[in-house]
Motif scaffolding. Structure first.
Motif, mmCIF file in Angstrom:
data_model
loop_
_atom_site.group_PDB
_atom_site.id
_atom_site.type_symbol
_atom_site.label_atom_id
_atom_site.label_comp_id
_atom_site.label_asym_id
_atom_site.label_seq_id
_atom_site.Cartn_x
_atom_site.Cartn_y
_atom_site.Cartn_z
ATOM 1 N N VAL A 40 0.842 -1.466 -0.217
ATOM 2 C CA VAL A 40 0.141 0.258 0.243
ATOM 3 C C VAL A 40 0.851 0.952 0.077
ATOM 4 C CG1 VAL A 40 -2.365 1.401 1.612
ATOM 5 C CG2 VAL A 40 -1.892 -1.127 1.031
ATOM 6 N N GLY A 41 0.832 1.829 -0.871
ATOM 7 C CA GLY A 41 1.298 3.671 -0.977
ATOM 8 C C GLY A 41 2.459 3.607 -2.382
ATOM 9 N N ASP A 42 2.685 1.798 -2.422
ATOM 10 C CA ASP A 42 3.376 2.174 -4.066
ATOM 11 C C ASP A 42 2.489 2.825 -4.969
ATOM 12 O OD1 ASP A 42 4.969 0.238 -3.305
ATOM 13 O OD2 ASP A 42 4.596 -1.428 -3.433
ATOM 14 N N GLU A 43 3.791 2.939 -6.097
ATOM 15 C CA GLU A 43 3.122 3.721 -7.436
ATOM 16 C C GLU A 43 3.328 2.490 -8.623
ATOM 17 O OE1 GLU A 43 4.152 7.838 -7.191
ATOM 18 O OE2 GLU A 43 5.714 6.842 -7.542
ATOM 19 N N LEU A 44 2.426 2.278 -9.291
ATOM 20 C CA LEU A 44 2.161 1.454 -10.542
ATOM 21 C C LEU A 44 3.171 2.417 -11.660
ATOM 22 C CD1 LEU A 44 -1.039 0.104 -9.940
ATOM 23 C CD2 LEU A 44 0.970 -1.494 -9.902
ATOM 24 N N TRP A 45 3.745 1.415 -12.341
ATOM 25 C CA TRP A 45 4.667 1.903 -13.445
ATOM 26 C C TRP A 45 4.235 0.362 -14.512
ATOM 27 C CZ3 TRP A 45 7.971 5.680 -13.316
ATOM 28 C CH2 TRP A 45 8.406 6.391 -12.281
ATOM 29 N N VAL B 238 -3.752 -6.882 -2.379
ATOM 30 C CA VAL B 238 -3.717 -5.086 -1.804
ATOM 31 C C VAL B 238 -4.949 -4.562 -3.477
ATOM 32 C CG1 VAL B 238 -1.964 -4.259 -1.198
ATOM 33 C CG2 VAL B 238 -2.373 -4.493 -3.742
ATOM 34 N N GLY B 239 -5.371 -3.764 -3.336
ATOM 35 C CA GLY B 239 -6.191 -2.709 -4.818
ATOM 36 C C GLY B 239 -5.667 -2.102 -5.006
ATOM 37 N N ALA B 240 -6.120 -1.547 -6.226
ATOM 38 C CA ALA B 240 -5.807 0.058 -6.954
ATOM 39 C C ALA B 240 -6.055 0.753 -7.707
ATOM 40 C CB ALA B 240 -4.396 -0.875 -7.786
ATOM 41 N N LEU C 26 6.700 -5.022 -18.238
ATOM 42 C CA LEU C 26 7.062 -5.102 -17.553
ATOM 43 C C LEU C 26 6.198 -4.221 -16.480
ATOM 44 C CD1 LEU C 26 9.971 -5.978 -16.157
ATOM 45 C CD2 LEU C 26 8.844 -8.093 -17.502
ATOM 46 N N LEU C 27 5.192 -4.822 -15.798
ATOM 47 C CA LEU C 27 3.563 -4.207 -14.788
ATOM 48 C C LEU C 27 4.904 -3.961 -13.407
ATOM 49 C CD1 LEU C 27 1.144 -2.483 -14.612
ATOM 50 C CD2 LEU C 27 0.560 -4.618 -13.943
ATOM 51 N N PHE C 28 4.958 -2.899 -12.880
ATOM 52 C CA PHE C 28 5.715 -3.301 -11.244
ATOM 53 C C PHE C 28 5.235 -2.248 -10.643
ATOM 54 C CE2 PHE C 28 8.627 0.062 -11.853
ATOM 55 C CZ PHE C 28 9.338 0.188 -13.585
ATOM 56 N N SER C 29 5.043 -2.030 -8.995
ATOM 57 C CA SER C 29 5.347 -1.548 -8.668
ATOM 58 C C SER C 29 6.175 -1.131 -7.624
ATOM 59 C CB SER C 29 3.891 -2.088 -7.285
ATOM 60 O OG SER C 29 4.802 -2.328 -5.791
ATOM 61 N N ALA C 30 6.390 -0.109 -6.759
ATOM 62 C CA ALA C 30 7.708 0.853 -6.631
ATOM 63 C C ALA C 30 7.354 1.579 -5.397
ATOM 64 C CB ALA C 30 8.784 1.104 -7.490
ATOM 65 N N SER C 31 7.538 2.215 -4.695
ATOM 66 C CA SER C 31 7.434 3.018 -3.791
ATOM 67 C C SER C 31 7.919 4.457 -4.116
ATOM 68 C CB SER C 31 8.414 2.649 -2.295
ATOM 69 O OG SER C 31 9.251 3.686 -2.160
ATOM 70 N N PRO C 32 7.214 5.425 -3.822
ATOM 71 C CA PRO C 32 7.020 6.807 -3.973
ATOM 72 C C PRO C 32 8.812 6.878 -4.470
ATOM 73 C CG PRO C 32 5.022 6.412 -2.821
ATOM 74 C CD PRO C 32 6.089 5.299 -2.539
ATOM 75 N N SER D 148 -4.987 -0.284 -0.270
ATOM 76 C CA SER D 148 -5.671 -1.057 0.926
ATOM 77 C C SER D 148 -6.784 -1.344 0.604
ATOM 78 C CB SER D 148 -5.902 -0.436 2.159
ATOM 79 O OG SER D 148 -6.400 0.512 2.549
ATOM 80 N N VAL D 149 -7.779 -0.719 -0.360
ATOM 81 C CA VAL D 149 -8.937 -1.256 -0.764
ATOM 82 C C VAL D 149 -9.333 -1.794 -1.241
ATOM 83 C CG1 VAL D 149 -11.232 -0.453 -1.551
ATOM 84 C CG2 VAL D 149 -9.936 1.371 -0.083
ATOM 85 N N PRO D 150 -9.592 -4.091 -1.604
ATOM 86 C CA PRO D 150 -9.635 -4.173 -2.648
ATOM 87 C C PRO D 150 -10.172 -4.037 -3.697
ATOM 88 C CG PRO D 150 -10.772 -5.726 -0.174
ATOM 89 C CD PRO D 150 -10.339 -4.102 -0.621
ATOM 90 N N GLY D 151 -9.589 -4.466 -4.685
ATOM 91 C CA GLY D 151 -9.981 -3.959 -6.167
ATOM 92 C C GLY D 151 -9.280 -3.257 -7.010
ATOM 93 N N CYS D 152 -9.938 -3.030 -7.783
ATOM 94 C CA CYS D 152 -8.776 -2.107 -9.474
ATOM 95 C C CYS D 152 -9.873 -0.563 -9.974
ATOM 96 C CB CYS D 152 -8.773 -2.719 -10.530
ATOM 97 S SG CYS D 152 -7.698 -1.845 -11.397
ATOM 98 N N ARG D 153 -9.832 0.064 -9.768
ATOM 99 C CA ARG D 153 -10.459 1.223 -9.893
ATOM 100 C C ARG D 153 -9.862 2.081 -10.880
ATOM 101 N NH1 ARG D 153 -11.239 -0.336 -5.180
ATOM 102 N NH2 ARG D 153 -8.503 0.486 -4.717
#
Ligand code: ADP
Ligand code: MG
Length: 317
Positions: A147-152, A220-222, A258-264, A289-294
């Motif tokens: 939670v808090g990661d950015e998606l790239w 987690v969610g996104a 590649l889809l990845f998550s990383a801290s800001p 933290s809210v499940p699912g993808c918005r």
């Protein structure tokens, strides 16, 4: 006949010092490396599903290697060895030579040696197993997003789906077809993401479908911002309807980015890495933290996407 085909294959393989015994015995003998773990993956390509019978054989070979290398890239692994299970309807030497040019050509580019396989007669089908090294405990897994990661995401999205739909004309259409038939596995990027990314996956089934795997495994969610999804010039030019373009970008498979998550706080390092590799890296959303993808538009308003991705046995869902 089977043996002359195998001899043809064996004559063209690249050597590696850690292949103690390659093609020709009952099994290959491979030298493990201290402090490293072996990532192993297998992908099967079937005629009529993953490629057309009349696709150029070198493109089929390239793609068979690329989709497997892409899985290693998504783990942050360094390619080492592969095995090739070939089922062919007939012993077509010209087809095999074209296939090997594509397959072994891309494998050699990444220093990956073909160490064995199987050759049988049957409907055209290609099963590839790849193995590659990751520093112990440092693989880029699907379950690491926080939670808090950015998606790239790397490169551009939707090109292969547009290529499959035969969108566009001229150079743009050729670019989109090439993205479909000759995808580029992001091997260098994957290995540079150790210590930068928390989780990664390659986009093979479509952005939303593959993101869904990361979210489920990470618990987690996104939220994804639709308007920042990277699009190539060719896609913009060939698919003018923005709604259709978004469907290709969100739900089209076969891009192998590649889809990845990383801290800001990693974002300056990731921007520098993009420059160094000459590969765009785009921030497309964040982990929550809210499940699912918005999915939201530029104004932050929710957008409904109906088609999420590709599933074998179910088709587009
Ligand atoms: P076996 O009957 O013991 O399985 P095969 O005759 O199938 O042996 O294979 C002989 C050797 O050729 C083995 O080392 C095998 O790994 C290799 N081989 C067979 N087909 C392929 C292929 N398509 N690509 C690479 N190596 C192959
Ligand atoms: Mg065999």
């Amino acid at each position: 006949m089977e043996f002359s085909l195998i001899d043809r294959i064996a004559a063209r393989v690249t050597a590696r010092a850690d292949v103690l015994l390659g093609i020709g015995d009952d099994a290959a003998l491979l030298q493990p490396r201290a402090g490293m773990q072996l990532a192993a993956s297998c992908d099967v390509l079937n005629v009529g599903v993953h490629f057309a019978a009349d696709d150029p054989p070198s493109a089929i070979g390239h793609k068979a290697a690329a989709v497997n290398l892409s899985d290693l890239a998504a783990m942050g692994a360094e390619p080492a060895w592969c095995l090739l299970g070939l089922s062919l309807p007939e012993a077509d030497i010209d087809w095999l030579d074209g296939f090997l040019e594509g397959f072994l050509g891309l494998a050699a580019q990444h220093g990956m040696a073909l160490v064995g396989g199987d050759t049988t007669c049957g409907p055209c089908s290609i099963a590839v197993t790849v193995q590659g090294w990751v520093p112990a405990g440092r693989a880029l897994r699907r379950d690491g997003a926080r939670v808090g990661d950015e998606l790239w995401v790397s490169g551009t999205l939707g090109d292969a789906a547009a290529g499959l739909a035969r969108a566009g004309a001229g150079g743009a259409a050729a670019f989109l077809r090439a993205r479909l038939q000759r995808p580029t596995p992001r091997i260098a990027l994957g290995q540079r993401l150790h210590g930068l990314a928390h989780a990664a996956i390659d986009v093979s089934d479509g952005l939303l479908a593959d993101l869904g795997h990361v979210l489920a495994r990470s618990g987690v969610g996104a939220t994804i911002e639709l308007d920042v999804l990277p699009a190539s010039e060719a896609l913009r030019e060939s698919v003018r309807d923005p709604a259709q373009r978004r469907i290709f970008q969100c739900s089209g498979g076969d891009d192998y980015e590649l889809l990845f998550s990383a801290s800001p706080e990693r974002s300056p390092a990731l921007n520098a890495l993009a420059d160094e590799l000459g590969l765009p890296l785009t921030r497309i959303g964040r982990i929550e933290s809210v499940p699912g993808c918005r999915i939201v538009d530029a104004a932050g308003q929710p957008v409904q996407m109906l088609q999420r991705g590709w599933q074998h046995f179910a088709g587009a869902v």
